[in-house]
Design a protein around this motif. Structure first.
Motif: not given
Ligand code: NA
Ligand code: NA
Lengths: 549, 93, 141, 161, 114, 972
Positions: B65-67, F656-659, F849-850
């Motif tokens: 979702f963040e993206i 699979s790499a949202p970060d 995030g981060g």
């Protein structure tokens, strides 16, 4: 604070870092304070580096391998990052600090005023260098390479100016590509080994299956290209003389160690990863190092002769030095490696001294200064940095005599003439090539060795020809209108100090070579290194907390 | 049943958004003016944001979702800068 | 589709409906962007995607996650709000830039700088546009 | 108090945003409040013109109208794109003199106009308070004028002026 | 998927390399950008391609490493992205400085001889 | 003190004296002379005192370990031969010092002179008593260096500089060759110790490496002793002050070569190679140099060629390989040293007194300086080999040796004739020297009125000439025992029977001598008139000067060829460099596959998702489009690059790499703005179709295209291969996944890796970012825009002009209207963006995030304000000090790391706990959060610093522009 000695291992990374960061809080006008802090921290760095060297090597420990492993974040190897202090890394640390202090002191003469944040950039360069020498992790090596390179970009461009910016552009472009290659190589190696720890890689690489072997070799080869660019192997090295010549003198002086980082990594990783393979000395990789090294010496020699400015000359001397080291590494013989390490120390000191000296000498011709002046004038706004260019220290009498003596000493060092360490260095390599006595006695000497011999001699000769040419022109036949360069004591003392160190290297050649031999032995037989890293335990807690293993 | 319906809906939506992205790309490439290209990029950003939302539904995972949030809240900054460059010849005055 | 099978059918249908509405409108909008001939026409097209295109898919997502996680999950709506608030910024800036460029190139299809007056004559347009504006301003006074 | 909470309504909006992002719980509420306060300080540092909301009770009505209009215009514009040719003959610019002066009100008007498919805010002249619109389907110019002036501007004037 | 991605990486690299070999600094910086994307994707792909297994664990759950994507390449890429961003910025400024001082945007700081 | 230890003093004294001399004041001529003389005489006495210890054929040895591992020790070894040389070095050295005291002008910087001279003496001394081959080479090179300094003493004189440099290059080269040769000898013998080497003669001569070693050593010796064809440096070295010539070019430096040949004679001589190489060199030198000497017009030139010739004689003797010849060689070394030193000094006196050394000008000096003339005549006679003088004795021995059979070759057969002719030439030039200078009518137009020199200046000559006479008349009683000691020490058990009698009866050598004497005189008479006028140098060969050839060669080799080679094998241009780098990488990366091939057999494939394929269709189109547009349509290229970045970003989400996606996207936004900021300063470029459409350009493009295709293809292949490879079961990833939560306190494994497991990487990474920001800032402080981009952009000019031309508008109103609505929205977005940043930051440890993402987000928020309202507006309100942010961030990061020391843990050890907070509940708190906060601060600072620094350039150039306008007046 619990400053137990094992934290000393990370001090070479943290001290310059903390000092450099603290300087950011000081106003730019507090230049004296900045200078004091950075010199002080560099002195501390030197002391600690020497202490660390004493930890891993005492004269009666020559036959045992002592290493100190520092587990960052207290995670057990091989999972996270660790620092490994062994003879080679401690030697590189000492060498770095030994170059850093004179370069820094030299910069106090005028260069640190040529732009902002010089001291921070300089100290962070030291951090990058030290980190690269200490780290036991392949990707962390990349990170410290980047720290080092980023700071070096800043130091090349320090003071701006046409030459520096033009050279800097090429330097940065090529190193960016090199960094990308580094990443590709590391990624490939990770994909087939599943680890990044150097010691762990040393264990896993020999066990790799045939299909993955190709991938591994491909990765290692791409990685090597990145290192070879930094080490300055022909034909990947054309940027080097230009960049080093354009860089401000104190930057170039510390850069003398930067090309050696590539050499260091090649030496360490090739022996760690492939050294256990008996076929390695005959492998393509070793051959490429050898022949590439020879080509580099040749090109450096040609360049030394063809260079029209002393700066470029010094840059090509770096290439000769790199070529010699690469070819020596490519031979994969313990004795040659030991000789090469001595050569590394000697040539680095000499080249560093030369870069500073050149600037002092050229100051007579007023070239560097005028370039700087043009930049500052051209763009209207006044620069507070250059307003108060007061003299620190005293201008020394008999300037020309002192400069001339230093120049002669540099010539002797670089040409490999006695009595300074350049000769000893060349001799120990040649001696190892034709290792006399016991095992030696080969009636047949391969053609490459002859080439190596011839190139070593010829490069020395070319250096002699070129340096005598420019030295005579500068010191013996000065043009009528040349003003006497204004040289400050704090500028010439660093040069003299470096040259004295080479004298010390000469006189103490025996113990130094014993150290180098011990270093080379541990490099060629890395089992204790690998086991030392892998067996290191995490610190156990005084108070209960979840621990590992 | 639910799974099938949802699968087809999601797939159709994704393909539709994919095609929408291609169309936006076509505008980015064909121009003819810079403003058309910028508009194309902005649309591409928005379409991909939606694609990511649909991807979140498809995987049932809210981690992506963040993206979408970033594209939604901050994606316009690049477009703003581009538009301002066209208008003023300078991004920050 | 981890939890797809557990979804009640009404939710599924709603989700599918909103998904298709959203994706469909976005597709139509993008098609318009590609298809329409003038820039000023084209700027209308993507707003389909940024208004109900986004809303549709965000609502689908809200329903999906709210049902799956058995609690109200609204954060996808935030996306819609942000998009709604920021899209006009980019469109205004872009169309203004386009207008400026068209005017400096004396493109006749765009409104003049002084909308209360008639379009200047073509001959005037060939001259330095600044001079033209100056005259226009004086006359008005 | 004013320095600590410079924009109370904004703080509420921010807290709602936070809760929507992070989930509803007491902890998140406290955290969100703290964050919201800090965030408003950020805005306060810029000290933008402080909008005066005179009739915030009209806001829901405005939102409802806009919501409805957007749905309607989505359908309309989609229809035109799908059925129309490459060049929409009926599109064009139109000029509207405005009465609304409040910057926040103007901003919201611009968002509404531009966010709604079919109309685009092109140019605004602050000296004369004139707005140039581009309308996708400019069949009936007065209808559009009516829409903007009476449906949106009127409400916004009520709210902000 | 592997085929698609590897082709994509290849074309990004190809375009980037082509641009890196061009004479204008702007071309080079765009080239660096494209190659950086490719390299980041390459590093990333070394963890193999797995869909919907982000390496975010559930608190308290039993962890089966095979149900997660390899987090290491991801961490490496993150570092690489940041460093790439930094160096791109630096290169940009240097090319601006070079353009300012030399008056040209040629990578060698002078227009080639005709 | 042991006698062995005295050996060190022989070396240490001169060097210490040299150091002392260097620091004396410039005008201390007498002190300098006293110092130097004392050192020489002290060393002489020490050496003399050592004679008893070596007279029995034993060698005095002393050794300090230096580099034992490589066989290099500081070994000193004095035997009879070395002793003889020590005596020459110190004895003649003393005389030269005495002479120099009077020769050097008060204006000369004598500290340097005496310092170099003493240092040279020390080096020479070290060379002769070195007991280790490498040590010998060290001192050998030192003599070259100090002789260079001495020859170039008068460096204001161009000839002196050139002469010095030539001697350095030639002898230096020789020295390097010698080193190589000696290393080979060391390899053969297994030791560099002189005693071991001397004991291993047979092994050396039989070894396969004998010839290379021999050649290299001979190169060293022949260059040093100025043997043909390396002889030409010596005449050019005559620019040195005469005391230097008297010392270096008679007794010491040039003798080093023959010294070495003698030293190694027992182990190297006796082979055909030895005879032919050395014999040929020696004989040609002997003959040619004697011939050349005749035609010199410079006194010192004549003496120089004579010296070369005599050295040739010694070389020839050594080449013969017979012990008797060696005896003769050693004897001649001593004799030559005495008479030649005195002759040089005499020549110096003549030069000093008459003001010229040109024999065409000098004439009839006898009447001015009868004593000097007499002394010179005796010494010349010795040089010519006149009986009753020392030169005669050794020359007779030489003639006798030439008659023997050595190898039976043509060379061997020619030897007596060559010797006789050379002898005759020697007579000719000796007679010429005496006759021209001292006799004939008195010279009239001399620069100075000549007269006898001060007595002390003449004393050294008198002493040396006396030695010539004594040795010549009673050799057996004077020099005999010492010569015997020297000979024995070289030849050992092979020492032959020989006698030093003056008279051996009428034999062939005597006839040869007589022939030479008569022939020489006759030749002089025949040439007398020609010589009085001729040009310098032998007829027909005068243009064939070694010096010219050398210079030409040096320039060609070391300059022209070098530059050509550098240009051919190097480049200054970036494009070829990058080409080579990437080509190398391509070859390196694909090489392993050429051997092994690529196996596609068992790939692990996931099915192709059509949407993903579409996505990459877009990515590919963007990449290609950007590559195509980057030259002429920069903005288009930037936009297309943004498209490719977006696709990259989605790919991260997909797999699979949202970060990564979050970070990539945020960086993407900032990068776009950054490049746009820069775009303003780039030159306008319009498409030129005809631009570079030459075949060369097309070839280059094709080549580049091929490389691009190759690199792309290679990467695609490797990537495919790696992706489809079976995943590893023992990857270290497992560790992280298993422990991220339990031991790192976070669920987002990637973030836990970044701030904890591999926090050190992040630590370095933020340092990089900080450094780059500082560099950008520093560089931009000196930024100077190109003249054609200094103006404000056209858009702004037009818009300002429009406002200006309308009375109801003020400047900036257009932009105000234009930005009014957007800037309100952008301002009000600011708190929301801050909120987002906090959100990303706080959740980073558990979810995507981060600190980095949060930092960039915050930076974008600030950036947005700059975009919305301009630099001035923002900076009137927000007081951002990015450098402080950078410093604080880095400091916080390092302090977090160091904090673990307090608990006895390594750097960056993290700690986490679940805090129970009322109302909020359990909250995980990890120290890593502080580290991440440091990251955040740094990222904000660095990003803001870079963006703002670039943005500020517009303001700064605006300032410059208005300053310019004031100067030049209003523009149109
Ligand atoms: Na380097
Ligand atoms: Na609209």
């Amino acid at each position: 604070m619990n400053l137990s000695p094992e934290h000393l291992v990370i001090a070479p990374v943290l001290i310059p870092f903390i000092a450099g960061v603290l300087l950011l809080f000081l106003d730019d006008r507090a230049r004296h304070v900045k200078a004091f802090v950075s010199v002080l921290s560099t002195i501390v760095l030197l002391v600690i580096s020497i202490l660390l060297l004493c930890i891993v090597h005492t004269d009666n420990s020559a036959n045992e391998d002592r290493i100190a492993v520092y587990l960052l974040g207290n995670w057990p190897p091989p999972f996270a990052i660790n620092l490994v202090l062994d003879r080679l890394s401690s030697m590189m640390l000492v060498l770095t600090a030994m170059l850093a202090l004179p370069s820094l002191v030299f910069s106090l003469g005028r260069w640190h005023k040529a732009g902002v944040h010089f001291h921070t950039l300089f100290l962070l360069l030291l951090m990058g260098l030290n980190g690269a020498f200490l780290t036991g992790d392949l990707f962390n090596l990349f990170v410290f390479f980047e720290v080092m390179l980023a700071a070096s970009y800043g130091l090349v461009l320090h003071g701006s100016g046409l030459l520096r910016v033009k050279a800097g552009l090429h330097y940065i472009a090529i190193n960016l590509v090199a960094s990308l290659l580094f990443l590709i190589g590391v990624a490939l190696i990770y994909s087939v080994t599943g680890t990044l720890n150097m010691a762990d890689l040393a264990i896993r690489i020999p066990q790799i299956n045939e299909a993955n072997r190709t991938m591994l070799e491909s990765g290692a080869a791409i990685l090597s290209v990145a290192f070879l660019i930094k080490a300055g192997m022909w034909p990947l090295n054309f940027w080097l003389p230009t960049t080093y010549a354009a860089a401000p003198a104190p930057s170039a002086a510390i850069f003398a160690i930067m090309s050696k980082v590539g050499i260091y990594v090649l030496l360490r990783l090739s022996l760690l990863f492939f050294g256990s393979d008996p076929g390695f000395p005959e492998s393509l990789g070793a051959q490429i190092l050898l022949y590439g090294g020879l080509a580099t010496i040749s090109f450096g020699t040609v360049g030394v002769l063809a260079s029209q400015t002393p700066g470029r000359f010094a840059g090509f001397s770096v290439l000769i030095s790199s070529g010699t080291l690469l070819a020596s590494i490519g031979l994969v013989q313990t004795e040659v490696t030991a000789g090469a390490l001595f050569y590394l120390a000697s040539s680095t000191l000499a080249i560093s001294a030369l870069f500073m000296l050149i600037e002092l000498v050229e100051r007579g011709q007023n070239m560097a200064a005028s370039v700087l002046a043009v930049t500052m004038e051209a763009f209207g706004y006044d620069d507070e940095e250059t307003e108060n260019e007061e003299i620190i220290g005293v201008a020394i009498p008999r300037t020309i005599a002192v400069l001339g003596t230093c120049f002669a000493a540099c010539t002797i060092l670089l040409a490999g003439l006695p009595p300074l360490s350049g000769f000893i260095a060349k001799f120990v390599i040649l001696n190892a090539l034709f290792s006399p006595g016991e095992s030696g006695q080969m009636h047949f000497i391969p053609a490459t060795l002859w080439w190596f011999l011839a190139l070593l001699i010829f490069s020395g000769l070319a250096t002699l020809i070129a340096m005598s040419r420019s030295g005579i022109r500068t010191f013996w036949a000065p043009p009528v209108d040349t003003a006497l360069p204004r040289v400050l004591l704090i500028e010439i003392v660093p040069v003299a100090a470096l040259l004295c160190m080479t004298l010390v290297l000469t006189i103490q050649a025996g113990p130094v070579m014993r150290f180098m031999e011990a270093t080379a032995n541990s490099l060629h037989a890395p089992r204790p290194y690998i086991e030392g890293v892998m067996k290191t335990q995490s610190a156990v807690l005084p108070q209960p907390m979840e621990t590992t293993e | 049943m639910s799974a099938t319906i949802l699968f087809w809906a999601v797939t159709t939506a994704q393909i539709a958004l994919g095609i929408a992205m291609v169309l936006a790309l076509a505008r980015m490439i064909s121009g003819p003016r810079a403003q058309d290209r910028v508009l194309g990029l902005d649309t591409l950003y928005n379409n991909s944001m939606l694609l990511m939302l649909v991807f979140g539904i498809r995987t049932g995972n809210s981690l992506y979702f963040e993206i979408s949030l970033i594209i939604g809240a901050l994606g316009f900054v690049a477009t703003v800068a581009l538009a301002k460059f066209l208008m003023r010849g300078e991004v920050i005055e | 589709m981890n939890h797809a099978a557990d979804l009640p059918i009404w939710a599924t249908l709603l989700i599918a409906l909103f998904l298709l509405i959203g994706a469909g409108l976005t597709l139509v909008g993008s098609f318009g962007l590609y298809h329409l001939r003038s820039f000023y026409d084209r700027i209308h097209a993507p707003t389909l995607g940024t208004s109900w295109g986004t809303a549709g898919i965000a609502i689908a997502s809200v329903i999906y996650f709210s049902v799956v996680e058995s609690q109200l999950v609204l954060h996808q709506l935030l996306i819609g709000v942000f998009v709604m608030a920021t899209t006009p910024v980019t469109l205004i800036l872009l169309s203004r830039a386009a207008l400026y460029r068209d005017r400096t190139e004396n493109n006749r299809d765009v409104p003049p700088l002084h909308p209360l007056r008639n379009l200047p004559q073509a001959s005037e347009l060939e001259q330095d546009s600044m001079a033209t504006h100056k005259n226009a301003g004086e006359e008005q006074k | 108090m004013n320095r600590l909470f410079p924009y109370p309504l904004l703080i509420i909006l921010l807290i709602i945003t936070w809760l929507m992002l992070a989930g509803f719980s007491v902890g998140q509420f406290l955290l969100g409040t703290l964050t919201a306060i800090i965030a408003t300080w950020g805005l306060a540092a810029l000290h933008p013109a402080k909008p005066r909301l005179r009739r915030w009770d009209l806001l829901p009505r405005l939102f409802a109208i806009v919501f409805y209009d957007i749905v309607r215009s989505n359908i309309a514009v989609a229809g035109i794109i799908l059925h129309g040719g490459r060049k929409v003959g009926k599109s064009g610019f139109m000029t509207i003199p405005l009465d609304l002066r409040d910057p926040m009100g103007l901003a919201i008007l611009a968002i509404i106009i531009t966010g709604t498919p079919g109309t685009a805010w092109i140019d605004y002249n602050s000296a004369r308070n004139i707005l140039i619109l581009h309308v996708f389907d400019l069949v009936d110019e007065t209808a559009w004028l009516n829409l903007i002036k009476n449906r949106y501007e009127y409400l916004l004037q009520e709210i902000f002026e | 998927m592997e085929l698609v991605l590897s082709l994509g990486i290849g074309i990004l690299v190809g375009s980037g390399v082509w641009l890196l070999l061009r004479p204008r600094t702007y071309q080079v910086i765009i080239g660096l950008g494209l190659v950086s994307y490719a390299v980041n994707l390459f590093i990333f792909s070394m963890g193999r391609l797995v869909t919907d297994k982000p390496p975010v664990t559930q608190a308290g759950a039993q962890i089966d490493p095979t149900t997660f994507a390899d987090p290491i390449p991801q961490a490496l890429v993150l570092t690489a992205i940041v460093i790439g961003f930094a160096t791109t910025a630096l290169f940009l400024v240097v090319l601006l400085a070079s353009r300012g001082l030399t008056g040209t945007d040629h990578v060698d700081g002078k227009e080639p001889d005709r | 003190m042991n006698s062995e230890d005295l050996l060190y003093f022989l070396i240490a004294l001169p060097f210490a004296g040299s150091a002392l001399a260097a620091i004396l004041p410039a005008n201390a001529r007498n002190t300098e002379a006293w110092l130097a003389g004392s050192v020489m005489i002290a060393a002489f006495i020490i050496a003399a005192g050592l004679y008893p210890f070596i007279s029995e054929g034993e060698a005095l040895r002393n050794e300090i370990e230096w580099l034992p591992g490589s066989g290099l020790n500081f070994t000193l070894r004095m035997d009879g031969f070395a002793w003889m040389f020590s005596m020459l070095i110190t004895g003649i050295g003393f005389l030269v010092v005495l002479y120099a005291r009077y020769y050097m002008s008060p204006r000369d910087p004598v500290p340097r002179f005496f310092s170099f001279l003493l240092a040279f003496a020390g080096a020479m001394q070290g060379m002769v008593i070195a007991g280790n081959l490498i040590l010998l080479a060290i001192f050998w090179e030192l003599t070259s260096i100090f002789s260079f300094l001495l020859i170039g003493y008068w460096h204001h004189n161009a000839a002196a500089r050139e002469g010095a440099r030539m001697s350095l290059i030639i002898t230096g080269t020789g020295g390097l060759c010698l080193l190589a040769g000696l290393i080979l000898v060391g390899h053969i013998v297994g030791s560099y110790d002189l005693d071991s080497v001397l004991a291993a003669g047979d092994r050396i001569r039989e070894h396969a490496l004998y010839v290379p070693a021999l050649v290299l050593i001979l190169l060293g010796a022949l260059t040093k002793s100025a043997q043909f064809p390396f002889h030409f440096w010596l005449p050019n070295a005559m620019t040195a002050p005469t005391p230097v010539s008297a010392y270096l070019h008679s007794a010491t430096m040039v003798k080093a070569g023959v010294f070495l040949l003698t030293r190694l004679w027992p182990v190297l001589s006796g082979t055909d190679e030895w005879f032919f190489i050395l014999g040929l060199a020696g004989m040609s030198t002997l003959l040619l140099s004697a011939y050349f000497a005749i035609f010199q017009q410079d006194l010192k030139g004549l003496l120089a060629y004579s010296t070369i010739s005599h050295l040739g004689l010694i070389t020839t003797l050594l080449s013969l390989g017979s012990p008797l010849a060696a005896v003769a060689a050693i004897f001649h070394m001593m004799n030559h040293a005495t008479f030649k030193a005195s002759l040089f000094m005499a020549a110096g006196i003549i030069d000093h007194e008459a003001g010229t050394r040109d024999m065409r000008k000098l004439s009839g000096l006898f009447s001015y300086m009868p004593i000097t003339a007499t002394l010179a005549m005796v010494a010349s006679a010795a040089m010519a080999g006149v009986p009753l003088l020392n030169g005669f004795l050794s020359k007779e021995m030489f003639f006798a040796e030439t008659l023997g059979q050595h190898s039976g070759s043509v060379l061997d057969g020619m030897l007596p004739y060559v010797a006789t002719i050379a002898g005759a030439f020697a007579v000719t030039y000796s007679v010429r020297f005496i006759h021209t200078v001292f006799f004939g009518e008195k010279a009239r137009d001399l620069p100075r009125e000549p007269h006898e020199p001060p007595h002390w200046m003449r004393l050294p000559i008198e002493f040396l000439v006396l030695a010539c006479l004594i040795v010549g008349i009673i050799p057996g009683m004077t020099v005999g025992p010492y010569l015997h000691t020297a000979v024995t020490s070289v030849l050992g058990e092979h020492t032959p029977q020989y006698s030093l009698a003056i008279w051996h009866g009428i034999n062939t050598p005597l006839i040869m001598s007589v022939t030479a004497l008569i022939g020489g005189v006759l030749l002089y008479l025949a040439l007398k008139n020609y010589l009085a006028r001729c040009e310098d140098g032998p007829p027909g060969l005068s243009h064939l000067k070694g010096q010219h050839i050398f210079d030409r060669m040096l320039v060609t080799l070391s300059w022209r060829w070098a530059r050509w080679l550098e240009e051919s094998f190097g480049t200054h241009r970036l494009q070829p460099q990058l080409f080579l780098v990437m080509l190398t990488a391509l070859i390196a990366g694909s090489w392993p596959f050429f051997g092994a091939g690529i196996d596609f057999s068992s790939p692990i494939l996931t099915g192709i998702d059509p949407v993903f394929a579409i996505l990459w269709g877009i990515g590919v189109a963007c990449a290609l489009g950007a590559a195509y547009q980057a030259k002429y349509h920069r903005l288009a290229a930037l936009i297309l690059m943004g498209g490719a970045g977006l696709v990259t970003c989605i790919t991260f989400v997909w797999f699979s790499a949202p970060d990564l996606a979050v970070t990539q996207l945020l960086v993407e936004i900032v990068t776009t703005v950054l490049i746009l900021l820069g775009l303003r300063w780039l030159p306008k470029r319009v498409a030129q179709i005809d631009n570079a459409s030459t075949p060369v350009a097309w070839t280059r493009r094709f080549r580049d295209l091929m490389l691009a295709v190759g690199c792309g293809g290679g990467m695609a292949l490797i990537a495919y291969k790696a992706m489809t490879n079976a995943p590893l079961s023992d990857s270290i990833a497992r560790f992280f996944l298993e422990r991220a939560h339990s031991e790192g306190g976070g669920n987002n494994v990637v973030n836990v890796i970044l701030v904890d497991f591999r926090g050190f990487d992040t630590f370095g990474e933020i340092t990089v970012l900080g450094i780059v920001a500082l560099t950008v800032y520093a560089l931009l402080r000196r930024f100077r825009p190109a003249p054609d981009s200094i103006d404000i952009p056209e858009q702004q000019r037009r818009q300002n002009a429009f406002d200006d031309n309308h009375p109801d508008r003020s400047i900036g109103e257009t932009v105000h209207d234009y930005l009014m609505v957007p800037s309100i929205v952008m301002q009000w977005m600011f708190p929301f963006i801050i909120l987002l940043a906090v959100y990303f930051f706080l959740r980073g440890h558990d979810l995507p995030g981060g600190g980095f993402a949060a930092g960039i987000t915050l930076a974008i928020g600030i950036l947005l304000q700059y975009l919305a309202s301009g630099t001035r507006w923002v900076e009137d309100r927000l007081y951002i000090r990015p450098v402080r942010w950078i410093g604080s961030g880095l400091l916080l990061a390092v302090l977090t790391g160091v904090g673990s020391w307090l608990f006895g843990f390594p750097f960056l050890t993290s700690h986490f706990d679940h805090l129970e907070i009322p109302l909020i509940g359990e909250l995980p708190v990890a120290t890593a959060l502080f580290f991440d906060l440091g990251v955040l601060l740094l990222v904000v600072g660095a990003t803001a610093l870079m963006l703002i620094a670039i943005a500020h350039q517009s303001l700064r150039s605006y300032r410059t522009r208005s300053a310019d306008t004031e100067k030049t007046g209003e523009e149109d």
